[in-house]
Design a protein around this motif. Structure first.
Motif, PDB file in Angstrom:
ATOM      1  N   MET A 112       0.842  -1.207   0.000  1.00 28.22           N
ATOM      2  CA  MET A 112       0.000   0.000   0.000  1.00 28.22           C
ATOM      3  C   MET A 112       0.870   1.247   0.000  1.00 28.22           C
ATOM      4  O   MET A 112       1.947   1.262   0.586  1.00 28.22           O
ATOM      5  N   LYS A 113       0.363   2.283  -0.666  1.00 30.58           N
ATOM      6  CA  LYS A 113       1.045   3.586  -0.667  1.00 30.58           C
ATOM      7  C   LYS A 113       0.002   4.666  -0.418  1.00 30.58           C
ATOM      8  O   LYS A 113      -1.050   4.680  -1.072  1.00 30.58           O
ATOM      9  N   ALA A 114       0.278   5.547   0.518  1.00 33.02           N
ATOM     10  CA  ALA A 114      -0.675   6.593   0.879  1.00 33.02           C
ATOM     11  C   ALA A 114      -0.911   7.557  -0.282  1.00 33.02           C
ATOM     12  O   ALA A 114      -0.016   7.793  -1.091  1.00 33.02           O
ATOM     13  N   ILE A 115      -2.133   8.082  -0.353  1.00 34.72           N
ATOM     14  CA  ILE A 115      -2.488   9.092  -1.355  1.00 34.72           C
ATOM     15  C   ILE A 115      -2.789  10.402  -0.631  1.00 34.72           C
ATOM     16  O   ILE A 115      -3.827  10.533   0.018  1.00 34.72           O
ATOM     17  N   PRO A 116      -1.882  11.383  -0.737  1.00 33.94           N
ATOM     18  CA  PRO A 116      -2.165  12.675  -0.111  1.00 33.94           C
ATOM     19  C   PRO A 116      -3.195  13.454  -0.930  1.00 33.94           C
ATOM     20  O   PRO A 116      -3.354  13.212  -2.119  1.00 33.94           O
ATOM     21  N   THR A 117      -3.873  14.379  -0.275  1.00 29.67           N
ATOM     22  CA  THR A 117      -4.845  15.237  -0.956  1.00 29.67           C
ATOM     23  C   THR A 117      -4.106  16.439  -1.551  1.00 29.67           C
ATOM     24  O   THR A 117      -3.435  17.171  -0.817  1.00 29.67           O
ATOM     25  N   GLY A 118      -4.228  16.600  -2.878  1.00 35.60           N
ATOM     26  CA  GLY A 118      -3.631  17.764  -3.545  1.00 35.60           C
ATOM     27  C   GLY A 118      -4.705  18.799  -3.860  1.00 35.60           C
ATOM     28  O   GLY A 118      -5.895  18.537  -3.665  1.00 35.60           O
ATOM     29  N   GLU A 119      -4.277  19.956  -4.365  1.00 35.83           N
ATOM     30  CA  GLU A 119      -5.237  21.030  -4.704  1.00 35.83           C
ATOM     31  C   GLU A 119      -6.309  20.535  -5.675  1.00 35.83           C
ATOM     32  O   GLU A 119      -7.490  20.834  -5.512  1.00 35.83           O
ATOM     33  N   LEU A 120      -5.874  19.793  -6.691  1.00 36.43           N
ATOM     34  CA  LEU A 120      -6.791  19.296  -7.726  1.00 36.43           C
ATOM     35  C   LEU A 120      -7.934  18.481  -7.122  1.00 36.43           C
ATOM     36  O   LEU A 120      -9.068  18.499  -7.614  1.00 36.43           O
ATOM     37  N   CYS A 121      -7.647  17.787  -6.049  1.00 36.36           N
ATOM     38  CA  CYS A 121      -8.605  16.861  -5.444  1.00 36.36           C
ATOM     39  C   CYS A 121      -9.730  17.608  -4.720  1.00 36.36           C
ATOM     40  O   CYS A 121     -10.814  17.059  -4.520  1.00 36.36           O
ATOM     41  N   LEU A 122      -9.459  18.867  -4.317  1.00 35.44           N
ATOM     42  CA  LEU A 122     -10.417  19.594  -3.487  1.00 35.44           C
ATOM     43  C   LEU A 122     -11.717  19.894  -4.225  1.00 35.44           C
ATOM     44  O   LEU A 122     -12.765  20.040  -3.604  1.00 35.44           O
ATOM     45  N   VAL A 123     -11.635  19.962  -5.554  1.00 37.68           N
ATOM     46  CA  VAL A 123     -12.833  20.214  -6.372  1.00 37.68           C
ATOM     47  C   VAL A 123     -13.939  19.204  -6.033  1.00 37.68           C
ATOM     48  O   VAL A 123     -15.113  19.540  -6.021  1.00 37.68           O
ATOM     49  N   CYS A 124     -13.548  17.978  -5.744  1.00 34.83           N
ATOM     50  CA  CYS A 124     -14.537  16.924  -5.469  1.00 34.83           C
ATOM     51  C   CYS A 124     -14.395  16.294  -4.084  1.00 34.83           C
ATOM     52  O   CYS A 124     -15.234  15.475  -3.693  1.00 34.83           O
ATOM     53  N   HIS A 125     -13.336  16.602  -3.357  1.00 33.81           N
ATOM     54  CA  HIS A 125     -13.150  16.001  -2.023  1.00 33.81           C
ATOM     55  C   HIS A 125     -12.932  17.062  -0.940  1.00 33.81           C
ATOM     56  O   HIS A 125     -12.654  16.732   0.204  1.00 33.81           O
ATOM     57  N   GLY A 126     -13.020  18.353  -1.305  1.00 34.09           N
ATOM     58  CA  GLY A 126     -12.738  19.418  -0.342  1.00 34.09           C
ATOM     59  C   GLY A 126     -13.947  19.784   0.499  1.00 34.09           C
ATOM     60  O   GLY A 126     -14.954  19.054   0.536  1.00 34.09           O
ATOM     61  N   ALA A 127     -13.825  20.930   1.179  1.00 37.25           N
ATOM     62  CA  ALA A 127     -14.894  21.365   2.092  1.00 37.25           C
ATOM     63  C   ALA A 127     -15.944  22.215   1.374  1.00 37.25           C
ATOM     64  O   ALA A 127     -17.119  22.176   1.727  1.00 37.25           O
ATOM     65  N   ASP A 128     -15.517  22.970   0.344  1.00 40.27           N
ATOM     66  CA  ASP A 128     -16.454  23.878  -0.339  1.00 40.27           C
ATOM     67  C   ASP A 128     -16.719  23.415  -1.747  1.00 40.27           C
ATOM     68  O   ASP A 128     -16.132  23.927  -2.698  1.00 40.27           O
ATOM     69  N   LEU A 129     -17.597  22.451  -1.894  1.00 34.94           N
ATOM     70  CA  LEU A 129     -17.884  21.951  -3.238  1.00 34.94           C
ATOM     71  C   LEU A 129     -18.880  22.885  -3.904  1.00 34.94           C
ATOM     72  O   LEU A 129     -19.769  23.434  -3.255  1.00 34.94           O
ATOM     73  N   LYS A 130     -18.720  23.034  -5.224  1.00 35.31           N
ATOM     74  CA  LYS A 130     -19.730  23.780  -5.980  1.00 35.31           C
ATOM     75  C   LYS A 130     -21.054  23.029  -5.855  1.00 35.31           C
ATOM     76  O   LYS A 130     -21.063  21.791  -5.869  1.00 35.31           O
ATOM     77  N   PRO A 131     -22.179  23.767  -5.788  1.00 31.85           N
ATOM     78  CA  PRO A 131     -23.473  23.110  -5.602  1.00 31.85           C
ATOM     79  C   PRO A 131     -23.746  22.022  -6.644  1.00 31.85           C
ATOM     80  O   PRO A 131     -24.279  20.960  -6.309  1.00 31.85           O
ATOM     81  N   GLU A 132     -23.341  22.278  -7.914  1.00 34.15           N
ATOM     82  CA  GLU A 132     -23.660  21.269  -8.943  1.00 34.15           C
ATOM     83  C   GLU A 132     -22.800  20.010  -8.776  1.00 34.15           C
ATOM     84  O   GLU A 132     -23.227  18.903  -9.092  1.00 34.15           O
ATOM     85  N   VAL A 133     -21.588  20.201  -8.243  1.00 33.97           N
ATOM     86  CA  VAL A 133     -20.713  19.044  -7.978  1.00 33.97           C
ATOM     87  C   VAL A 133     -21.303  18.238  -6.821  1.00 33.97           C
ATOM     88  O   VAL A 133     -21.425  17.011  -6.872  1.00 33.97           O
ATOM     89  N   LYS A 134     -21.684  18.963  -5.778  1.00 30.91           N
ATOM     90  CA  LYS A 134     -22.272  18.337  -4.591  1.00 30.91           C
ATOM     91  C   LYS A 134     -23.518  17.532  -4.979  1.00 30.91           C
ATOM     92  O   LYS A 134     -23.679  16.375  -4.562  1.00 30.91           O
ATOM     93  N   ALA A 135     -24.364  18.147  -5.825  1.00 34.38           N
ATOM     94  CA  ALA A 135     -25.619  17.489  -6.216  1.00 34.38           C
ATOM     95  C   ALA A 135     -25.346  16.197  -6.981  1.00 34.38           C
ATOM     96  O   ALA A 135     -25.948  15.154  -6.711  1.00 34.38           O
ATOM     97  N   ARG A 136     -24.373  16.248  -7.921  1.00 32.30           N
ATOM     98  CA  ARG A 136     -24.077  15.055  -8.710  1.00 32.30           C
ATOM     99  C   ARG A 136     -23.501  13.949  -7.818  1.00 32.30           C
ATOM    100  O   ARG A 136     -23.855  12.770  -7.950  1.00 32.30           O
ATOM    101  N   LEU A 137     -22.601  14.353  -6.907  1.00 28.05           N
ATOM    102  CA  LEU A 137     -21.981  13.351  -6.025  1.00 28.05           C
ATOM    103  C   LEU A 137     -23.033  12.707  -5.119  1.00 28.05           C
ATOM    104  O   LEU A 137     -23.024  11.489  -4.915  1.00 28.05           O
ATOM    105  N   GLU A 138     -23.946  13.536  -4.599  1.00 23.41           N
ATOM    106  CA  GLU A 138     -24.978  12.984  -3.700  1.00 23.41           C
ATOM    107  C   GLU A 138     -25.866  11.996  -4.431  1.00 23.41           C
ATOM    108  O   GLU A 138     -26.335  11.018  -3.862  1.00 23.41           O
TER     109      GLU A 138
END
Ligand code: HEC
Length: 182
Positions: free
Chosen positions: A130-156
């Motif tokens: 196993m190798k750890a995966i750190p969270t990068g800036e790119l990841c925040l779009v879909c894994h961060g705290a402030d998701l765009k409403p349309e991203v949040k809606a699709r993920l939900e």
């Protein structure tokens, strides 16, 4: 004393090839992860550029398993991603993976860089890595705290039990997990 030395030499001679195998397996696994991570990042960046983050959700949703599978088919390794905070419940860790993920969190809390956390073991006749995966800036779009409403809606909609949000840069997002039957 002499007997002890002889015994120690015999043990070392027996252990040496096994250790060499393990080093080769680790190197092989690390190479696959590098390719997999690189392919994922390229696909995500392309996806976001082409259609925005909502369209790029399909990259993680469909391409990650496909990329993992193509590496598995090529190499004889099982390749996947797992996490303690899951988006897709089918990526859930087994007992060994859960222990390693907890250990990664502890090692990171103790000051180790999330970029270099790895673990290897032979479990039930399979070599596992196993190798750890750190969270990068790119990841925040879909894994961060402030998701765009349309991203949040699709993920939900796609992942009603999604736990993989609220990450900050440098947090452990999860880990690549590989195994090969010995
Ligand atoms: C465009 C949206 C998007 C971006 C950007 C994104 N992800 Fe994901 N991520 C997802 C989706 C969707 C899934 C679920 C995939 C599946 O169904 O297997 C996921 C799953 C994962 C998983 C598997 C574990 C789980 O929770 O199911 C990991 C690990 C992961 N992402 C890490 C990352 C990292 C690291 C980055 C940044 C390099 C990143 N993601 C960027 C949408 C995204």
């Amino acid at each position: 004393m002499k007997n002890v030395l002889v015994a120690a030499t015999v043990i070392m001679a027996m252990a040496a090839p096994a250790m060499a195998d393990e080093a080769a397996l680790k190197q092989e696994a690390a190479g696959i992860i590098k390719e997999f991570a690189g392919a994922m990042k390229t696909e995500l960046e392309k996806g976001i550029q082409a259609g925005g983050p909502v369209e790029a959700i399909a990259v993680c949703n469909e391409k990650a398993p496909a990329i993992a599978k193509s590496h598995a088919d090529k190499s004889g390794w099982q390749v996947g991603r797992t996490s303690l905070k899951l988006r897709n419940p089918s990526n859930g860790p087994d007992a060994w993976e859960r222990k390693v993920l907890a250990d990664f969190e502890a090692r990171r809390a103790a000051g180790e860089s999330p970029d270099t956390l790895v673990a290897a073991a032979t479990v039930d006749g399979s070599f596992r890595f196993m190798k750890a995966i750190p969270t990068g800036e790119l990841c925040l779009v879909c894994h961060g705290a402030d998701l765009k409403p349309e991203v949040k809606a699709r993920l939900e909609k796609l992942y009603p039990t999604d736990q993989a949000v609220g990450f900050k840069p440098g947090d452990l997002r999860g880990a690549f997990t590989l195994s090969k039957k010995l």
